[in-house]
Scaffold this motif. Structure first.
Motif, mmCIF file in Angstrom:
data_model
loop_
_atom_site.group_PDB
_atom_site.id
_atom_site.type_symbol
_atom_site.label_atom_id
_atom_site.label_comp_id
_atom_site.label_asym_id
_atom_site.label_seq_id
_atom_site.Cartn_x
_atom_site.Cartn_y
_atom_site.Cartn_z
ATOM 1 N N GLY A 1 12.421 78.959 -59.507
ATOM 2 C CA GLY A 1 12.413 77.901 -58.493
ATOM 3 C C GLY A 1 13.729 77.869 -57.752
ATOM 4 O O GLY A 1 14.233 78.914 -57.312
ATOM 5 N N GLU B 1 18.441 65.441 -60.082
ATOM 6 C CA GLU B 1 18.256 66.651 -59.265
ATOM 7 C C GLU B 1 19.622 67.043 -58.736
ATOM 8 O O GLU B 1 20.215 66.341 -57.914
ATOM 9 C CB GLU B 1 17.310 66.360 -58.093
ATOM 10 C CG GLU B 1 16.896 67.597 -57.309
ATOM 11 C CD GLU B 1 15.955 68.499 -58.106
ATOM 12 O OE1 GLU B 1 16.459 69.339 -58.883
ATOM 13 O OE2 GLU B 1 14.727 68.349 -57.963
ATOM 14 N N ALA B 2 20.119 68.181 -59.213
ATOM 15 C CA ALA B 2 21.484 68.548 -58.850
ATOM 16 C C ALA B 2 21.656 68.564 -57.325
ATOM 17 O O ALA B 2 22.585 67.976 -56.784
ATOM 18 C CB ALA B 2 21.828 69.907 -59.447
ATOM 19 N N ASN C 1 15.043 74.624 -65.431
ATOM 20 C CA ASN C 1 15.763 73.487 -65.973
ATOM 21 C C ASN C 1 15.456 73.214 -67.443
ATOM 22 O O ASN C 1 15.403 72.070 -67.876
ATOM 23 C CB ASN C 1 15.437 72.225 -65.159
ATOM 24 C CG ASN C 1 16.471 72.004 -64.080
ATOM 25 O OD1 ASN C 1 17.611 71.706 -64.386
ATOM 26 N ND2 ASN C 1 16.079 72.174 -62.843
ATOM 27 N N VAL D 1 26.594 71.676 -56.979
ATOM 28 C CA VAL D 1 25.824 72.158 -55.846
ATOM 29 C C VAL D 1 25.457 71.086 -54.821
ATOM 30 O O VAL D 1 24.697 71.345 -53.892
ATOM 31 C CB VAL D 1 24.565 72.915 -56.322
ATOM 32 C CG1 VAL D 1 24.960 74.230 -56.985
ATOM 33 C CG2 VAL D 1 23.729 72.064 -57.286
ATOM 34 N N LEU E 1 17.831 79.992 -54.265
ATOM 35 C CA LEU E 1 19.175 79.825 -53.722
ATOM 36 C C LEU E 1 19.905 81.174 -53.717
ATOM 37 O O LEU E 1 20.554 81.542 -52.727
ATOM 38 C CB LEU E 1 19.975 78.810 -54.544
ATOM 39 C CG LEU E 1 21.367 78.516 -54.001
ATOM 40 C CD1 LEU E 1 21.286 77.590 -52.790
ATOM 41 C CD2 LEU E 1 22.273 77.906 -55.070
ATOM 42 N N ASP F 1 24.846 79.684 -62.720
ATOM 43 C CA ASP F 1 24.605 78.890 -63.923
ATOM 44 C C ASP F 1 25.168 79.625 -65.147
ATOM 45 O O ASP F 1 25.879 80.626 -65.004
ATOM 46 C CB ASP F 1 23.117 78.563 -64.098
ATOM 47 C CG ASP F 1 22.945 77.157 -64.665
ATOM 48 O OD1 ASP F 1 22.531 76.277 -63.914
ATOM 49 O OD2 ASP F 1 23.252 76.937 -65.844
ATOM 50 N N HIS G 1 24.313 74.149 -62.136
ATOM 51 C CA HIS G 1 23.150 73.742 -61.338
ATOM 52 C C HIS G 1 22.370 72.582 -61.915
ATOM 53 O O HIS G 1 21.316 72.232 -61.379
ATOM 54 C CB HIS G 1 22.176 74.907 -61.166
ATOM 55 C CG HIS G 1 22.692 76.026 -60.333
ATOM 56 N ND1 HIS G 1 22.451 76.126 -58.984
ATOM 57 C CD2 HIS G 1 23.455 77.086 -60.652
ATOM 58 C CE1 HIS G 1 23.024 77.213 -58.510
ATOM 59 N NE2 HIS G 1 23.644 77.822 -59.503
ATOM 60 N N THR G 2 22.834 72.021 -63.012
ATOM 61 C CA THR G 2 22.025 70.949 -63.593
ATOM 62 C C THR G 2 22.811 70.148 -64.622
ATOM 63 O O THR G 2 23.732 70.669 -65.242
ATOM 64 C CB THR G 2 20.754 71.531 -64.274
ATOM 65 O OG1 THR G 2 19.971 70.464 -64.777
ATOM 66 C CG2 THR G 2 21.100 72.449 -65.432
ATOM 67 N N LYS H 1 11.331 65.259 -61.742
ATOM 68 C CA LYS H 1 11.027 65.350 -60.309
ATOM 69 C C LYS H 1 9.946 64.327 -59.907
ATOM 70 O O LYS H 1 9.699 64.093 -58.739
ATOM 71 C CB LYS H 1 10.585 66.767 -59.943
ATOM 72 C CG LYS H 1 11.707 67.809 -60.134
ATOM 73 C CD LYS H 1 11.215 69.212 -59.813
ATOM 74 C CE LYS H 1 12.224 70.299 -60.179
ATOM 75 N NZ LYS H 1 13.308 70.470 -59.195
ATOM 76 N N THR I 1 16.646 71.985 -52.735
ATOM 77 C CA THR I 1 16.770 72.803 -51.523
ATOM 78 C C THR I 1 15.482 72.722 -50.710
ATOM 79 O O THR I 1 15.497 72.908 -49.496
ATOM 80 C CB THR I 1 17.072 74.278 -51.868
ATOM 81 O OG1 THR I 1 16.231 74.671 -52.959
ATOM 82 C CG2 THR I 1 18.532 74.456 -52.266
HETATM 83 C C1 C3B Z 1 17.983 74.017 -59.691
HETATM 84 C C2 C3B Z 1 18.240 72.528 -59.589
HETATM 85 O O1 C3B Z 1 17.294 71.843 -60.368
HETATM 86 C C3 C3B Z 1 18.150 72.104 -58.133
HETATM 87 O O2 C3B Z 1 18.470 70.753 -57.985
HETATM 88 C C4 C3B Z 1 19.098 72.954 -57.294
HETATM 89 O O3 C3B Z 1 18.900 72.693 -55.925
HETATM 90 C C5 C3B Z 1 18.878 74.425 -57.547
HETATM 91 O O4 C3B Z 1 18.950 74.721 -58.932
HETATM 92 C C6 C3B Z 1 19.888 75.300 -56.836
HETATM 93 O O5 C3B Z 1 21.184 74.871 -57.089
HETATM 94 N N1 C3B Z 1 17.972 74.558 -61.058
HETATM 95 C C7 C3B Z 1 17.027 75.504 -61.370
HETATM 96 O O6 C3B Z 1 16.192 75.848 -60.513
HETATM 97 N N2 C3B Z 1 17.010 76.075 -62.601
HETATM 98 C C8 C3B Z 1 17.927 75.736 -63.527
HETATM 99 N N3 C3B Z 1 17.900 76.320 -64.717
HETATM 100 C C9 C3B Z 1 18.917 74.789 -63.223
HETATM 101 C C10 C3B Z 1 18.918 74.210 -61.965
#
Ligand code: C3B
Length: 818
Positions: free
Chosen positions: A118, A650-651, A273, A433, A123, A320, A358-359, A552, A654
């Motif tokens: 995702g 939510e970090a 995540n 981020v 990104l 990450d 990222h989290t 989410k 995008t």
């Molecule tokens: C994700 C975060 O959950 C998003 O908020 C963020 O926009 C993106 O990263 C990019 O920075 N995220 C993810 O997809 N997988 C993870 N293990 C940790 C964060």
């Protein structure tokens, strides 16, 4: 010299010739798949020339370059993207049209490479696009999973996972580079030998090993001839092992090596995540990290002789904690293979590696059991022990007497290896981020580390590439914007600001909304073809597409739909603008709650979509197999963008930016990058609701939230919750959704009921939706809001993000291309 795409006429001939030489067929007899392959090769011809030129300039100019280390690159299809970036999309489209073929059908033949889950993986892909467009030398380093993100099938409302066999037939945009193979070793033990000079030599023995083979993919910049490289690593056994003719050596070991190689790169872990602490995953991490570092050092030493000066030419960005082994592996290579002592190796390493967080989700923090780690990577473990020992000394020196703190911050503690701690200890930069996310890291989740190294912490708000998510995904709007303000925004998204001059121009607003309607028709057709549901393009398209995760809050969305349905049934005379609620989401294969929410959405849809009495006022659609390729169409067609995570969780997000770019209006919490969108837009062009992150964090700290209170004071919530368990949406099995009900109300089930404050934010979410209803009825006002979103999206280009990484962290040199 930059090579250009051929003209339409030349393309027609070239495509026909390719079909003939590749498939021994006349064009008229070729399948769509064959035409796609022919087109790919025609485009590749141009790409390869520019790739060669770029790489020659690399050698000549010897710039500093970044290695973007990532377990995931969700690149999506490359044919369309490469045509756009080589400025040949329209020409190929016209050539194909002249030959009687629709370019969409041809692009559709390409598998959608899904080497990511995702946000994090997408990104990485956007970053590579921006790096090439801004002419910064870069390598993406990752894994060539044979099976990417699973394909989602919806069967009776349930998610089923189908393997994604994207390499079934040769992928035209990858190139095997056998000349850059490296050995990667696992297991065994370490023997030491004292050397005459007093140093110690570490010898790794009894290991299993594989050969890492890179496959390079070209990453094209926009209209500049720049082509960077994404290297994804595959594994093969050291000696190709033929059972029949096997005579000498250790039979068992050969079998083991063979299996190791076979399993290593087989499949992407489908978690977003959330970390599954499987040994195979740790193997994957070490495998691609070791191979990438060996290639990087090899390349450096081909043109330089002083390894101490590596940081002048190379920086490793860890996406990450997944590639955090970069720290220890670089130490190992520098010491054991290149003869540096500890201090020199540490000096080089700590100037070469940087870390992005990222989290803050606890279940996403990587911790490996020490015994697994030690068994798999014995030499690396020794190095981690020494890094940890020195780090703990440093903490003690800085905070004397605070043993608690040492324990909290240690890399090795409680029988675990804490990857984030190692990344922060060794990295010269630690970034979040989005602004809010970085503040939470500094003040809450990584506060100890911030106190120790405040200078390392910085923010880099995420961004997205407008080339894929507007030019390719929404060419109608893209063409319109070009007509109105020229082409500058393609490489400088801040120029979208110029659209503000149209905000009071009725004619322009109408054209803008006409384009939205066209895009909604395109999506409505897709929905009809794939779901068999007829949706009205004139209804509000309210969309939530992203991974399914409880934080989410897709659940909040569907509970609100259930509430609306009750309202419409109870008050048929109610003034309600017809709305189509569109969902798309994959759930991790083992994530039961998430999978049940998918089923709930589908069941609610089945009831509502078949209820004639509500006069088509509500529709609910779950789009199967949400992925990069259909995402592009979905963003283009959205009126309302749902960004409704629990504040602080939510970090960045995008998807929120992709909707904004396509002129959708956001309903969202003050979370992640929504906060910055709000700042860019002003309060009147976004619908904000719900608790602030401070409030959420305070409730979490004080343990003073009780969802039952929320239910008791709101009869609408009561009704909706009772409908979860009274068979309303599951006649055959009224208990089906009981786990969801319990997760919201029953403290016995989870640590805290309603972990993500769904009920707490429910009322304010409903209010925000009522405001959307009002706003949408005033068509001109809505058009102005939507266009304002496009006009203020400038900040959210990944070009801006990358420029900030370059200025503050990487300090790269631009490559000059004539
Ligand atoms: C994700 C975060 O959950 C998003 O908020 C963020 O926009 C993106 O990263 C990019 O920075 N995220 C993810 O997809 N997988 C993870 N293990 C940790 C964060």
């Amino acid at each position: 010299m930059k090579r250009q795409m051929p003209s339409t006429k030349e393309l027609e001939r070239e495509i026909k010739d390719r079909v003939k030489s590749m498939f021994r067929k006349d064009f008229e007899d070729a399948t769509e798949e064959e035409i796609y392959r022919a087109c790919a090769e025609v485009v590749n011809d141009v790409v390869i020339d520019n790739w060669l030129t770029t790489q020659k300039e690399f050698v000549k100019q010897d710039p500093k370059c970044v290695y973007y280390m990532s377990m995931e690159f969700l690149i999506g299809r490359l044919l369309g993207n490469n045509m756009i970036n080589m400025r040949g999309y329209t020409e190929v489209m016209d050539a194909l049209a002249n030959l009687g073929v629709d370019i969409n059908l041809i692009e559709d033949q390409e598998p959608d490479p899904a080497l990511g889950n995702g946000g994090l993986g997408r990104l990485a892909a956007c970053f590579l696009d921006s790096l090439a467009t801004l002419q910064y030398p870069a390598y993406g380093c990752g894994i060539r999973y044979h099976y990417g993100m699973f394909k989602q099938k919806i069967n009776d409302g349930f998610q089923e996972e189908v393997p994604d066999d994207w390499l079934q037939t040769r992928y035209p945009f990858e190139l095997q580079r056998s000349e850059y193979e490296f050995e990667v070793k696992f297991g065994g033990w370490v023997r030491y030998e004292n050397q005459p000079d007093g140093s110690t030599k570490y010898i790794h023995e009894g290991y299993n090993s594989v050969i890492a083979t890179p496959y390079d993919m070209p990453i094209t910049g926009f209209d500049n001839g720049m082509v960077n490289t994404l290297m994804i690593w595959d594994a093969k056994p050291k000696e190709v092992f033929r059972l029949a003719s096997f005579e000498r050596g250790d039979y068992n070991k050969a079998v083991e090596d063979m299996n190791l190689a076979r399993n290593l790169t087989e499949v992407l872990y489908p978690n977003d995540n959330h970390i599954q602490g499987k040994e195979l995953r740790l193997k994957q991490q070490y495998f691609f990290v070791s191979a990438s570092l060996q290639r990087a050092i090899d390349k450096y030493l081909r043109y330089h002789n002083d390894i101490m000066r590596l940081p002048e030419k190379v920086v490793f960005q860890m996406n990450d904690t997944h590639p955090t082994l970069t720290v220890a592996e670089l130490m190992r290579l520098l010491m054991d293979e290149h003869g540096l002592g500890w201090d020199d190796a540490w000096e080089v390493t700590t100037h070469c590696v940087a870390y992005t967080n990222h989290t803050i989700m606890a279940e996403a923090l990587e911790k490996w059991p020490e015994d697994i780690f030690k068994g798999l990577l014995p030499r690396i473990y020794m190095i981690v022990e020494e890094i940890n020992r020195r780090f703990c000394e440093e903490i003690k020196a800085k905070f004397p007497g605070d043993d608690e703190k040492v324990h909290r911050m240690a890399i090795l503690a409680d029988g675990q290896v804490k990857m984030a701690h190692m990344a922060i200890c060794a990295g010269f930069s630690v970034n979040g981020v989005a602004a809010l996310h970085t503040e939470i890291l500094k003040n809450v989740s990584l506060h100890d580390f911030y106190e120790m190294y405040p200078e390392k912490f910085n923010n880099k708000t995420n961004g997205i590439t407008q080339r894929r998510f507007l030019m390719h995904g929404n060419y109608k709007l893209s063409d319109w914007v070009i007509k109105k303000i020229g082409r500058g925004w393609i490489t400088d998204l801040s120029q979208m600001e110029k659209l503000t001059m149209l905000l009071d121009d009725k004619k322009s607003l109408q054209q803008f909304m006409d384009i939205k309607l066209e895009n909604k028709k395109r999506l409505a057709k897709y929905i009809f073809d794939h779901n068999g549901i007829a949706v009205d393009p004139n209804s509000i398209f309210d969309v939530q597409v992203k991974r399914l995760h409880e934080y989410k809050r897709q659940l909040l969305n569907i509970l609100h739909v259930m509430y609306l349905y009750n309202q419409i049934k109870e008050h048929p005379e109610m003034d309600f603008y017809p709305t189509t609620f569109i969902f798309g989401a994959k759930a991790s294969a083992g994530y039961e709650n998430a999978k049940l929410i998918i089923k709930l959405i589908n069941n609610v849809g089945a009831v509502i979509n078949n209820d004639k009495s509500i006069d088509n006022k509500l529709k609910v659609v779950f789009i199967e197999d949400y992925r990069v390729s259909n995402a592009e169409w979905i963003f283009a067609a959205a009126d309302v963008s749902e960004q409704i995570s629990t504040a602080s969780k939510e970090a960045s997000g995008t998807g929120n930016m992709k909707f904004m770019l396509n002129g959708a209006v956001t309903i969202g919490t003050m979370d992640g990058a929504n906060v910055e969108m709000y700042q860019e837009l002003g309060g009147e062009n976004i619908f904000i609701f719900g608790m602030s992150s401070d409030e959420v964090i305070a409730h979490e700290k004080n343990h003073d939230y009780n969802p039952v209170d929320e239910m008791n004071k709101n009869p609408h919530i009561q009704k909706v919750l009772s409908q979860l368990v009274n068979g309303n949406y599951s006649i055959d099995n009224p208990e089906l959704f009981r786990p969801i009900y319990n997760s919201l109300l029953n403290t016995q089930c989870t640590e805290r009921a309603d972990t993500y404050f769904v009920l707490k934010d429910f009322a304010s979410y409903c209010e925000a939706h009522e405001k959307i209803q009002e706003a949408y009825k005033d068509r001109e006002k809505w058009a102005r809001m939507a266009l304002s979103n496009v006009a203020h999206v400038g900040k959210f280009s990944s070009d801006r993000t990358i420029q900030e990484y370059v200025d503050d962290i990487w300090h790269l040199d631009k490559l000059e291309l004539k």
